[in-house]
Design a protein around this motif. Structure first.
Motif, PDB file in Angstrom:
ATOM      1  N   ALA A 640      58.932  91.914 122.776  1.00  0.00           N
ATOM      2  CA  ALA A 640      59.314  91.272 124.030  1.00  0.00           C
ATOM      3  C   ALA A 640      58.582  89.949 124.227  1.00  0.00           C
ATOM      4  O   ALA A 640      59.167  88.962 124.691  1.00  0.00           O
ATOM      5  N   VAL A 641      57.299  89.904 123.873  1.00  0.00           N
ATOM      6  CA  VAL A 641      56.543  88.648 123.967  1.00  0.00           C
ATOM      7  C   VAL A 641      57.168  87.584 123.071  1.00  0.00           C
ATOM      8  O   VAL A 641      57.325  86.422 123.474  1.00  0.00           O
ATOM      9  N   ARG A 642      57.553  87.972 121.879  1.00  0.00           N
ATOM     10  CA  ARG A 642      58.141  87.006 120.946  1.00  0.00           C
ATOM     11  C   ARG A 642      59.527  86.551 121.418  1.00  0.00           C
ATOM     12  O   ARG A 642      59.875  85.378 121.274  1.00  0.00           O
ATOM     13  N   TYR A 643      60.295  87.454 121.950  1.00  0.00           N
ATOM     14  CA  TYR A 643      61.599  87.102 122.508  1.00  0.00           C
ATOM     15  C   TYR A 643      61.424  86.098 123.647  1.00  0.00           C
ATOM     16  O   TYR A 643      62.122  85.080 123.728  1.00  0.00           O
ATOM     17  N   PHE A 644      60.501  86.399 124.564  1.00  0.00           N
ATOM     18  CA  PHE A 644      60.229  85.513 125.700  1.00  0.00           C
ATOM     19  C   PHE A 644      59.814  84.121 125.226  1.00  0.00           C
ATOM     20  O   PHE A 644      60.345  83.101 125.695  1.00  0.00           O
ATOM     21  N   ALA A 645      58.865  84.066 124.285  1.00  0.00           N
ATOM     22  CA  ALA A 645      58.374  82.772 123.811  1.00  0.00           C
ATOM     23  C   ALA A 645      59.480  81.985 123.123  1.00  0.00           C
ATOM     24  O   ALA A 645      59.631  80.772 123.332  1.00  0.00           O
ATOM     25  N   ASP A 646      60.274  82.680 122.339  1.00  0.00           N
ATOM     26  CA  ASP A 646      61.366  82.025 121.626  1.00  0.00           C
ATOM     27  C   ASP A 646      62.411  81.495 122.607  1.00  0.00           C
ATOM     28  O   ASP A 646      62.889  80.361 122.507  1.00  0.00           O
ATOM     29  N   LYS A 647      62.753  82.299 123.607  1.00  0.00           N
ATOM     30  CA  LYS A 647      63.786  81.919 124.557  1.00  0.00           C
ATOM     31  C   LYS A 647      63.391  80.697 125.370  1.00  0.00           C
ATOM     32  O   LYS A 647      64.212  79.806 125.620  1.00  0.00           O
ATOM     33  N   TRP A 648      62.144  80.612 125.764  1.00  0.00           N
ATOM     34  CA  TRP A 648      61.706  79.530 126.634  1.00  0.00           C
ATOM     35  C   TRP A 648      61.045  78.394 125.864  1.00  0.00           C
ATOM     36  O   TRP A 648      60.507  77.456 126.479  1.00  0.00           O
ATOM     37  N   GLY A 649      61.098  78.458 124.560  1.00  0.00           N
ATOM     38  CA  GLY A 649      60.622  77.343 123.747  1.00  0.00           C
ATOM     39  C   GLY A 649      59.119  77.143 123.777  1.00  0.00           C
ATOM     40  O   GLY A 649      58.629  76.025 123.612  1.00  0.00           O
ATOM     41  N   ILE A 650      58.366  78.222 123.979  1.00  0.00           N
ATOM     42  CA  ILE A 650      56.906  78.137 123.982  1.00  0.00           C
ATOM     43  C   ILE A 650      56.404  78.543 122.602  1.00  0.00           C
ATOM     44  O   ILE A 650      56.662  79.666 122.158  1.00  0.00           O
ATOM     45  N   PRO A 651      55.702  77.658 121.894  1.00  0.00           N
ATOM     46  CA  PRO A 651      55.233  78.013 120.542  1.00  0.00           C
ATOM     47  C   PRO A 651      54.373  79.272 120.580  1.00  0.00           C
ATOM     48  O   PRO A 651      53.487  79.410 121.442  1.00  0.00           O
ATOM     49  N   LEU A 652      54.639  80.202 119.677  1.00  0.00           N
ATOM     50  CA  LEU A 652      53.908  81.461 119.663  1.00  0.00           C
ATOM     51  C   LEU A 652      52.411  81.220 119.472  1.00  0.00           C
ATOM     52  O   LEU A 652      51.578  81.990 119.960  1.00  0.00           O
ATOM     53  N   GLU A 653      52.058  80.143 118.788  1.00  0.00           N
ATOM     54  CA  GLU A 653      50.658  79.803 118.553  1.00  0.00           C
ATOM     55  C   GLU A 653      49.948  79.379 119.838  1.00  0.00           C
ATOM     56  O   GLU A 653      48.721  79.206 119.847  1.00  0.00           O
ATOM     57  N   ARG A 654      50.710  79.180 120.928  1.00  0.00           N
ATOM     58  CA  ARG A 654      50.130  78.792 122.217  1.00  0.00           C
ATOM     59  C   ARG A 654      50.342  79.880 123.267  1.00  0.00           C
ATOM     60  O   ARG A 654      50.342  79.611 124.468  1.00  0.00           O
ATOM     61  N   VAL A 655      50.537  81.101 122.784  1.00  0.00           N
ATOM     62  CA  VAL A 655      50.665  82.246 123.684  1.00  0.00           C
ATOM     63  C   VAL A 655      49.410  83.104 123.534  1.00  0.00           C
ATOM     64  O   VAL A 655      49.135  83.648 122.463  1.00  0.00           O
ATOM     65  N   LEU A 656      48.628  83.201 124.615  1.00  0.00           N
ATOM     66  CA  LEU A 656      47.420  84.025 124.639  1.00  0.00           C
ATOM     67  C   LEU A 656      47.787  85.408 125.160  1.00  0.00           C
ATOM     68  O   LEU A 656      48.305  85.545 126.269  1.00  0.00           O
ATOM     69  N   VAL A 657      47.556  86.441 124.349  1.00  0.00           N
ATOM     70  CA  VAL A 657      47.866  87.810 124.753  1.00  0.00           C
ATOM     71  C   VAL A 657      46.571  88.594 124.858  1.00  0.00           C
ATOM     72  O   VAL A 657      45.667  88.439 124.040  1.00  0.00           O
ATOM     73  N   ALA A 658      46.483  89.443 125.880  1.00  0.00           N
ATOM     74  CA  ALA A 658      45.255  90.185 126.139  1.00  0.00           C
ATOM     75  C   ALA A 658      45.548  91.666 126.242  1.00  0.00           C
ATOM     76  O   ALA A 658      46.537  92.077 126.861  1.00  0.00           O
ATOM     77  N   GLY A 659      44.692  92.481 125.633  1.00  0.00           N
ATOM     78  CA  GLY A 659      44.895  93.923 125.675  1.00  0.00           C
ATOM     79  C   GLY A 659      43.610  94.686 125.479  1.00  0.00           C
ATOM     80  O   GLY A 659      42.563  94.110 125.157  1.00  0.00           O
ATOM     81  N   ASP A 660      43.708  96.012 125.644  1.00  0.00           N
ATOM     82  CA  ASP A 660      42.516  96.853 125.516  1.00  0.00           C
ATOM     83  C   ASP A 660      42.754  98.104 124.696  1.00  0.00           C
ATOM     84  O   ASP A 660      41.804  98.806 124.348  1.00  0.00           O
ATOM     85  N   SER A 661      44.027  98.427 124.363  1.00  0.00           N
ATOM     86  CA  SER A 661      44.288  99.714 123.710  1.00  0.00           C
ATOM     87  C   SER A 661      45.313  99.575 122.599  1.00  0.00           C
ATOM     88  O   SER A 661      45.902  98.516 122.389  1.00  0.00           O
ATOM     89  N   GLY A 662      45.536 100.706 121.908  1.00  0.00           N
ATOM     90  CA  GLY A 662      46.407 100.686 120.735  1.00  0.00           C
ATOM     91  C   GLY A 662      47.825 100.260 121.019  1.00  0.00           C
ATOM     92  O   GLY A 662      48.480  99.674 120.166  1.00  0.00           O
ATOM     93  N   ASN A 663      48.335 100.538 122.239  1.00  0.00           N
ATOM     94  CA  ASN A 663      49.715 100.127 122.493  1.00  0.00           C
ATOM     95  C   ASN A 663      49.841  98.627 122.774  1.00  0.00           C
ATOM     96  O   ASN A 663      50.926  98.139 123.058  1.00  0.00           O
ATOM     97  N   ASP A 664      48.722  97.907 122.696  1.00  0.00           N
ATOM     98  CA  ASP A 664      48.758  96.439 122.770  1.00  0.00           C
ATOM     99  C   ASP A 664      48.713  95.802 121.380  1.00  0.00           C
ATOM    100  O   ASP A 664      48.798  94.581 121.246  1.00  0.00           O
ATOM    101  N   GLU A 665      48.576  96.634 120.340  1.00  0.00           N
ATOM    102  CA  GLU A 665      48.292  96.095 119.008  1.00  0.00           C
ATOM    103  C   GLU A 665      49.381  95.170 118.496  1.00  0.00           C
ATOM    104  O   GLU A 665      49.108  94.129 117.900  1.00  0.00           O
ATOM    105  N   ASP A 666      50.651  95.519 118.707  1.00  0.00           N
ATOM    106  CA  ASP A 666      51.699  94.670 118.137  1.00  0.00           C
ATOM    107  C   ASP A 666      51.834  93.346 118.880  1.00  0.00           C
ATOM    108  O   ASP A 666      52.399  92.389 118.366  1.00  0.00           O
ATOM    109  N   MET A 667      51.280  93.252 120.120  1.00  0.00           N
ATOM    110  CA  MET A 667      51.185  91.949 120.787  1.00  0.00           C
ATOM    111  C   MET A 667      50.111  91.096 120.126  1.00  0.00           C
ATOM    112  O   MET A 667      50.241  89.881 119.991  1.00  0.00           O
ATOM    113  N   LEU A 668      49.023  91.747 119.737  1.00  0.00           N
ATOM    114  CA  LEU A 668      47.840  91.034 119.253  1.00  0.00           C
ATOM    115  C   LEU A 668      47.990  90.561 117.818  1.00  0.00           C
ATOM    116  O   LEU A 668      47.399  89.553 117.421  1.00  0.00           O
TER     117      LEU A 668
END
Length: 723
Positions: A640-668
């Motif tokens: 979903a993060v990648r879809y959002f970034a792609d749709k709105w033209g935000i380079p993925l390299e400029r998307v800061l993602v924050a998490g604390d647990s295993g279900n955040d791993e694929d964002m990180l």
């Protein structure tokens, strides 16, 4: 003239993306046999790309591979692109360290490769008609690229992890040794995932479909097609009458007392699976064969055996010891170097001397060398497995043997060499059979026909969806955070972080990605005084809404509907012990939620296997040893993060993602800028050392603020330069 006209309209042709990550890939002078990763697969994908480029209905072919900057290899592999002509390119993308790595070391970096592949394809400006992965590592990448872009996935395994593990266990290797050396579990998981997502699986032989793939949980034979690999008949052909001896002849003659005796040729990399020592034993222990013929072993290129990796070093050391034990000097050649141009000449020397080509490999899924030898007029003796069986069925120009039976192998070789009439018959049959069944032109024709028949199941309308928020349209970077125990948990840290975001983040899109449903997420954010986010990714990535009106992204909903069968999934899990549905309020259109009693229920691995066997597709999210969510295969926080970034033209390299647990791993994982807050759970510690994942000392939102400084998020925004 017809071909020229078709090329003039390339913009309207098929756009095919091939992915082959490991090894050293270039268009000319392939270094086949240099190591275990630069073998037949490399040759196959380059020739497939060229063959497809020559098809009148294909507009563009991009072969995506890994870019390598390493003084030990040619500068060719560091070039971002290589034009092969006719709309065909080799595109080299960054993936982990710059240096050359063996394929087993690439797994941690494949998500970055996938992100870079999507970025490249978006830059091309065309939607691929197919993304085709080659081998397990490329399958892992191709699943992510195809699923995010909503295009069909095709997979070719080349060789399969389950089969390799079974063979190694049979030879006495332990599970621990196999896992340590080959990362075999990750490979098999990637193969299962690719099979589960593929619209079509291309195999080279029927045996590969019926025996090798059949051991996989996602085995669906109706999705599998056999398209035999092709060969370039312009390069591989019989010797011409009275043609001069090729340059490689002088190299071989240095080893041989009588260099014009019939040649028994083996050509492969020095890999244990290629079983070269058994061929040496077969030759050495058959006195009549030793008298009649010479043995030529072309096992890659080397400057020194000592400098090779352990596997190649062990194989060549054993070969040299066998040569010495049996005193084969003068009867066996084992050159240190050969070029790609020498390979057709070696096959023609086999034919010219009325010799035999031998492929003694323990397993042989393809058998490209057999096809090349046959196209050059050489009969063959090969392992009774996979590709050789099909080649023999089509060409009738050789003998199949048990690769571990040295006596049977030597007898088969001698019987062909000692019967001139039979040799001629086998040679003629091979030439005729290859022309009929293994020309690349026919392969490309069959491939394109199959690709055109694939159903377009996924909607592509989202690219034209109207933009909903002025801020999102202007944003050039984004912060996406998990809620519980990441953004929330420390009021002081949260106030400080939000103040910085307000003062310095005018061009920052702020979003959350949470397992909570939308109403629950809105309530908890209000309770903590968090402003309405610009984007809310909720229900573990299965829903996307844009603020302040909380407008639902219907394009995402259509995108993730792919292969989603909620009723069948619900029914399958409720049949299992220890599993019950969560309340109705926690069920969503694209999320089925259960409570799990781990003392009674099957393991997640067993549940995953059950779904595979029922041909049911879901992304399984298990957390806190109690909660189980099933999502569509295209849905997750990371997707979903990648879809959002792609749709709105935000380079993925400029998307800061924050998490604390295993279900955040694929964002990180991948090309995002990741921060793991100081109060993280232990399962994320596997990400230590990842260049694009920062482990903060501060907890909760304070850790996010710490990452602002680490990445200079409001300034240049990127990973700190080393040194």
């Amino acid at each position: 003239m017809k071909k020229t006209q078709s090329k003039a309209t390339r913009g309207e042709g098929l756009y095919i993306v091939l992915v082959s990550i490991h090894g050293l890939v270039r268009g000319e002078n392939l270094e086949l046999g240099r190591d275990a990763d630069t073998g037949g697969q490399i040759k196959y994908v380059v020739e497939l790309a060229r063959a497809l480029g020559g098809h009148p209905e294909v507009g563009r072919v991009d072969l995506l591979t890994r870019r390598v900057e390493d003084s030990r290899v040619s500068d060719d592999y560091a070039q971002p692109e290589e034009d092969l002509g006719e709309g065909v390119r080799i595109v080299r993308l960054d993936c982990g360290p710059r240096r050359y790595l063996r394929k087993e070391k690439l797994w941690p970096y494949l998500d970055c490769f996938a992100d870079n592949a999507i970025k490249y394809i978006r830059g091309v400006g065309l939607m691929p008609d197919v993304v085709h992965g080659h081998y397990a590592d490329a399958g892992h990448v191709a699943v992510r690229v195809a699923n995010l872009m909503g295009v069909p996935l095709v997979q070719t395994g080349h060789s399969l992890g389950r089969v390799k593990r079974e063979r190694l266990l049979a030879k006495g290797a332990s599970e621990k040794e196999i896992e340590s050396r080959y990362s075999i579990s990750r490979r098999i998981d990637a193969e299962e995932e690719a099979l589960g997502n593929a619209y079509m699986v291309i195999a080279s032989t029927q045996q590969e479909v019926e025996e090798q793939y059949a051991s996989y949980d996602h085995y669906q034979p109706e999705r599998m097609v056999v398209i035999p690999p092709g060969t370039d008949l312009r390069r591989f052909h019989p010797p011409k009458a009275r043609s001069p001896r090729p340059p490689i002849y002088k190299t071989l003659a240095r080893f041989l007392k009588k260099p014009d005796k019939p040649m028994v040729l083996a050509l492969s990399r020095p890999d244990e699976r290629k079983n070269i020592p058994t061929l040496v034993k077969a030759f050495a222990e058959h006195p009549e064969l030793r008298e009649l013929a010479n043995l030529v072993i072309v096992a890659g290129n080397r400057d020194s055996i000592r400098e090779l990796d352990r596997g190649a070093r062990d194989v060549l050391t054993e070969v040299l010891m066998l040569i010495d034990d049996h005193d084969l000097y003068g009867s066996v050649a084992y050159p240190k170097h050969h070029s790609a141009d020498d390979v057709p000449d070696l096959y023609r020397l086999v034919t010219r001397t009325r010799g035999v080509f031998v492929n003694p490999a323990l397993t042989e899924p393809f058998g490209l060398t057999l096809i090349e030898a046959s196209a050059s007029g050489a009969p063959f003796v090969a392992t009774d497995d996979g590709g050789p069986r099909d080649i023999l069925r089509y060409c009738q120009n050789g003998v199949l043997v048990d690769p571990l039976d040295a006596d049977g192998m030597s007898k088969a070789i001698f019987d062909i060499l000692s019967d001139a009439e039979r040799w001629k018959k086998l040679s003629d049959r091979g030439l005729k059979g290859v022309r009929k069944h293994y020309a690349w032109e026919g392969h490309a024709q069959n491939y394109v026909k199959r690709i055109k028949s694939l159903r377009r199941e996924a909607s592509r309308s989202r690219r034209g969806q109207q933009r909903l928020s002025g801020k999102l349209a202007k944003a050039d970077r984004a912060l996406i955070s998990d809620i519980d125990n990441t953004l929330l948990g420390d009021k002081g840290g949260l106030r400080s972080m939000l103040q910085r975001l307000k003062e310095e983040g005018r061009e920052v899109a702020f979003g959350i990605a949470t397992g909570r449903r939308l109403d629950s997420a809105i309530d908890i954010l209000k309770e903590w005084g968090v402003p309405t986010p610009d984007v809310m990714i909720t229900s573990v990535g299965s829903e996307i809404h844009y603020g302040p009106e909380m407008t639902k992204d219907e394009g995402w909903a259509r995108h993730i509907d792919y292969r989603w069968q909620p009723e069948a999934l619900r029914e399958a899990l409720l049949e299992l012990p220890g599993i019950q549905l969560q309340p109705k309020v926690d069920q969503r259109r694209h999320k089925i939620s259960f409570f799990v009693d781990p003392s009674l229920s099957p393991s997640m691995k067993e549940i995953e296997r059950l779904l595979h066997q029922k041909d049911l597709h879901a992304n399984i999210i298990y957390s806190h040893d109690h909660y189980l969510d099933l999502l569509p295969v295209r849905a997750s926080k990371g997707f979903a993060v990648r879809y959002f970034a792609d749709k709105w033209g935000i380079p993925l390299e400029r998307v800061l993602v924050a998490g604390d647990s295993g279900n955040d791993e694929d964002m990180l994982r991948g090309s995002t800028l990741g921060v793991v807050v100081g109060n993280h759970q232990q399962e994320l510690e596997k990400l230590y050392g990842f260049k694009r994942v920062y482990f903060a000392d501060a907890t909760h939102a304070g850790g996010i603020a710490e990452a602002f400084d680490h990445y200079q998020f409001f300034g240049r925004c990127g990973v700190p330069e080393e040194g």
